[in-house]
Design a protein around this motif. Structure first.
Motif, PDB file in Angstrom:
ATOM      1  N   ARG A   3       0.994  -1.283   0.140  1.00 22.54           N
ATOM      2  CA  ARG A   3      -0.015  -0.037  -0.039  1.00 22.54           C
ATOM      3  C   ARG A   3       0.990   1.375  -0.152  1.00 22.54           C
ATOM      4  NH1 ARG A   3      -5.128   1.287   0.373  1.00 22.54           N
ATOM      5  NH2 ARG A   3      -5.810  -0.856   0.408  1.00 22.54           N
ATOM      6  N   TYR A   4       0.474   1.892  -0.721  1.00 21.73           N
ATOM      7  CA  TYR A   4       1.474   3.280  -1.032  1.00 21.73           C
ATOM      8  C   TYR A   4       0.243   4.702  -0.851  1.00 21.73           C
ATOM      9  CZ  TYR A   4       5.021   0.602  -3.027  1.00 21.73           C
ATOM     10  OH  TYR A   4       5.961  -0.467  -3.232  1.00 21.73           O
ATOM     11  N   PHE A   5       0.880   5.503  -0.330  1.00 22.60           N
ATOM     12  CA  PHE A   5       0.244   6.833   0.055  1.00 22.60           C
ATOM     13  C   PHE A   5       0.700   8.058  -0.670  1.00 22.60           C
ATOM     14  CE2 PHE A   5      -0.338   3.808   3.577  1.00 22.60           C
ATOM     15  CZ  PHE A   5      -1.720   3.754   3.776  1.00 22.60           C
ATOM     16  N   PHE A   6      -0.244   8.818  -1.223  1.00 24.57           N
ATOM     17  CA  PHE A   6       0.216   9.886  -2.059  1.00 24.57           C
ATOM     18  C   PHE A   6      -0.257  11.245  -1.558  1.00 24.57           C
ATOM     19  CE2 PHE A   6      -0.269   6.284  -4.791  1.00 24.57           C
ATOM     20  CZ  PHE A   6       0.677   6.327  -5.600  1.00 24.57           C
ATOM     21  N   LEU A  22      -0.314  -1.417  -4.779  1.00 29.18           N
ATOM     22  CA  LEU A  22       0.311  -1.430  -5.933  1.00 29.18           C
ATOM     23  C   LEU A  22       1.446  -2.361  -5.769  1.00 29.18           C
ATOM     24  CD1 LEU A  22       0.540   2.239  -6.421  1.00 29.18           C
ATOM     25  CD2 LEU A  22      -0.681   0.741  -7.941  1.00 29.18           C
ATOM     26  N   PRO A  23       1.928  -3.205  -7.019  1.00 28.40           N
ATOM     27  CA  PRO A  23       2.813  -4.093  -6.812  1.00 28.40           C
ATOM     28  C   PRO A  23       4.167  -3.690  -6.451  1.00 28.40           C
ATOM     29  CG  PRO A  23       2.080  -3.724  -9.369  1.00 28.40           C
ATOM     30  CD  PRO A  23       1.592  -2.780  -8.291  1.00 28.40           C
ATOM     31  N   ASP A  24       4.689  -2.515  -6.603  1.00 30.02           N
ATOM     32  CA  ASP A  24       6.209  -2.047  -6.404  1.00 30.02           C
ATOM     33  C   ASP A  24       6.217  -0.700  -6.429  1.00 30.02           C
ATOM     34  OD1 ASP A  24       6.558  -1.847  -8.991  1.00 30.02           O
ATOM     35  OD2 ASP A  24       7.353  -3.831  -9.132  1.00 30.02           O
ATOM     36  N   ASP A  25       7.551  -0.326  -5.951  1.00 35.19           N
ATOM     37  CA  ASP A  25       7.952   0.981  -5.880  1.00 35.19           C
ATOM     38  C   ASP A  25       7.861   1.620  -7.298  1.00 35.19           C
ATOM     39  OD1 ASP A  25       8.559   0.740  -3.261  1.00 35.19           O
ATOM     40  OD2 ASP A  25      10.664   1.359  -3.364  1.00 35.19           O
ATOM     41  N   ALA A  28       4.275   2.503  -8.109  1.00 36.73           N
ATOM     42  CA  ALA A  28       4.100   3.732  -7.414  1.00 36.73           C
ATOM     43  C   ALA A  28       4.163   4.927  -7.843  1.00 36.73           C
ATOM     44  CB  ALA A  28       4.368   3.431  -6.058  1.00 36.73           C
ATOM     45  N   ARG A  29       5.441   4.851  -8.525  1.00 38.23           N
ATOM     46  CA  ARG A  29       6.023   6.037  -8.948  1.00 38.23           C
ATOM     47  C   ARG A  29       5.415   6.367 -10.207  1.00 38.23           C
ATOM     48  NH1 ARG A  29      11.005   4.272  -9.605  1.00 38.23           N
ATOM     49  NH2 ARG A  29      11.826   5.229  -7.762  1.00 38.23           N
ATOM     50  N   ARG A  30       5.096   5.492 -11.138  1.00 40.83           N
ATOM     51  CA  ARG A  30       4.331   5.719 -12.331  1.00 40.83           C
ATOM     52  C   ARG A  30       2.664   6.222 -11.900  1.00 40.83           C
ATOM     53  NH1 ARG A  30       6.893   1.110 -13.866  1.00 40.83           N
ATOM     54  NH2 ARG A  30       4.989  -0.439 -13.374  1.00 40.83           N
ATOM     55  N   GLU A  31       2.276   5.708 -10.701  1.00 44.63           N
ATOM     56  CA  GLU A  31       0.909   6.145 -10.281  1.00 44.63           C
ATOM     57  C   GLU A  31       0.987   7.623  -9.838  1.00 44.63           C
ATOM     58  OE1 GLU A  31      -3.093   6.188 -10.036  1.00 44.63           O
ATOM     59  OE2 GLU A  31      -1.933   4.619 -11.073  1.00 44.63           O
ATOM     60  N   ALA A  32       2.216   7.875  -9.303  1.00 46.39           N
ATOM     61  CA  ALA A  32       2.184   9.148  -8.601  1.00 46.39           C
ATOM     62  C   ALA A  32       2.443  10.263  -9.821  1.00 46.39           C
ATOM     63  CB  ALA A  32       3.474   9.348  -7.966  1.00 46.39           C
ATOM     64  N   VAL A  33       3.004  10.074 -10.849  1.00 42.04           N
ATOM     65  CA  VAL A  33       3.163  10.766 -11.834  1.00 42.04           C
ATOM     66  C   VAL A  33       1.701  11.008 -12.607  1.00 42.04           C
ATOM     67  CG1 VAL A  33       4.216  11.279 -14.252  1.00 42.04           C
ATOM     68  CG2 VAL A  33       5.413  10.377 -12.404  1.00 42.04           C
ATOM     69  N   ASP A  56       4.273  13.403  -2.086  1.00 47.16           N
ATOM     70  CA  ASP A  56       5.372  12.364  -1.482  1.00 47.16           C
ATOM     71  C   ASP A  56       4.722  11.056  -1.652  1.00 47.16           C
ATOM     72  OD1 ASP A  56       7.315  14.431  -0.699  1.00 47.16           O
ATOM     73  OD2 ASP A  56       6.146  14.949   1.188  1.00 47.16           O
ATOM     74  N   VAL A  57       5.462  10.172  -1.932  1.00 43.68           N
ATOM     75  CA  VAL A  57       4.952   8.699  -1.959  1.00 43.68           C
ATOM     76  C   VAL A  57       5.379   7.976  -0.792  1.00 43.68           C
ATOM     77  CG1 VAL A  57       4.720   6.628  -3.334  1.00 43.68           C
ATOM     78  CG2 VAL A  57       4.961   8.679  -4.536  1.00 43.68           C
ATOM     79  N   ILE A  58       4.635   7.468   0.003  1.00 46.28           N
ATOM     80  CA  ILE A  58       5.075   6.807   1.432  1.00 46.28           C
ATOM     81  C   ILE A  58       4.552   5.392   1.262  1.00 46.28           C
ATOM     82  CG2 ILE A  58       4.706   7.054   3.734  1.00 46.28           C
ATOM     83  CD1 ILE A  58       5.884   9.534   2.762  1.00 46.28           C
ATOM     84  N   ASP A  59       5.344   4.453   1.645  1.00 49.31           N
ATOM     85  CA  ASP A  59       4.971   3.056   1.748  1.00 49.31           C
ATOM     86  C   ASP A  59       4.341   2.828   3.168  1.00 49.31           C
ATOM     87  OD1 ASP A  59       6.902   2.499   3.522  1.00 49.31           O
ATOM     88  OD2 ASP A  59       8.091   1.492   2.133  1.00 49.31           O
ATOM     89  N   GLU A  60       3.517   1.497   3.210  1.00 47.48           N
ATOM     90  CA  GLU A  60       2.867   1.336   4.368  1.00 47.48           C
ATOM     91  C   GLU A  60       3.606   1.128   5.695  1.00 47.48           C
ATOM     92  OE1 GLU A  60       1.064  -2.609   3.279  1.00 47.48           O
ATOM     93  OE2 GLU A  60       2.964  -3.265   2.548  1.00 47.48           O
TER      94      GLU A  60
END
Length: 83
Positions: A3-6, A22-25, A28-33, A56-60
Motif C-alpha cells: 500500500r502506497y500513500f500519495f 500497488l505491486p512495487d515502488d 507507485a512512481r508511475r501512479e504518482a506521475v 510524497d509517496v509513502i509506503d505502508e
C-alpha cells in the motif's frame, strides 16, 4: 503488493489516508506521475504560487519512497536588455 500513500502539497498539505495497493515502488512512481498529471489537468493554476506541487509517496511502513515535484519558473523577460 504493498500500500502506497500519495500526500500532496501545493501551498496546503493534504494527507492520503486511503492509499493504493500497488505491486512495487516502480508502479507507485508511475501512479504518482499519473496522479499529479490528473491534478494539474483539473487545475493547472495550482502551480502558479511559488510552492509548486509536491507528491510524497509513502509506503505502508511509513518510508518516503520518493517525491514528484512540479515547479513553474517564470522567466523575467526584459526586452530592453536584449537590444
Amino acid at each position: 503488493m504493498g500500500r502506497y500513500f500519495f500526500h500532496t502539497t501545493d501551498g496546503t498539505a493534504e494527507r492520503d489516508e486511503m492509499g493504493f495497493d500497488l505491486p512495487d515502488d516502480d508502479a507507485a512512481r508511475r501512479e504518482a506521475v499519473r496522479f499529479g498529471g490528473g491534478l494539474l489537468s483539473d487545475d493547472p493554476d495550482m502551480i502558479r504560487n511559488d510552492k509548486g506541487l509536491r507528491i510524497d509517496v509513502i509506503d505502508e511502513a511509513g518510508r518516503l519512497c520518493f517525491a514528484v515535484i512540479v515547479l513553474a519558473v517564470e522567466a523575467n523577460r526584459n526586452e530592453s536588455a536584449r537590444a
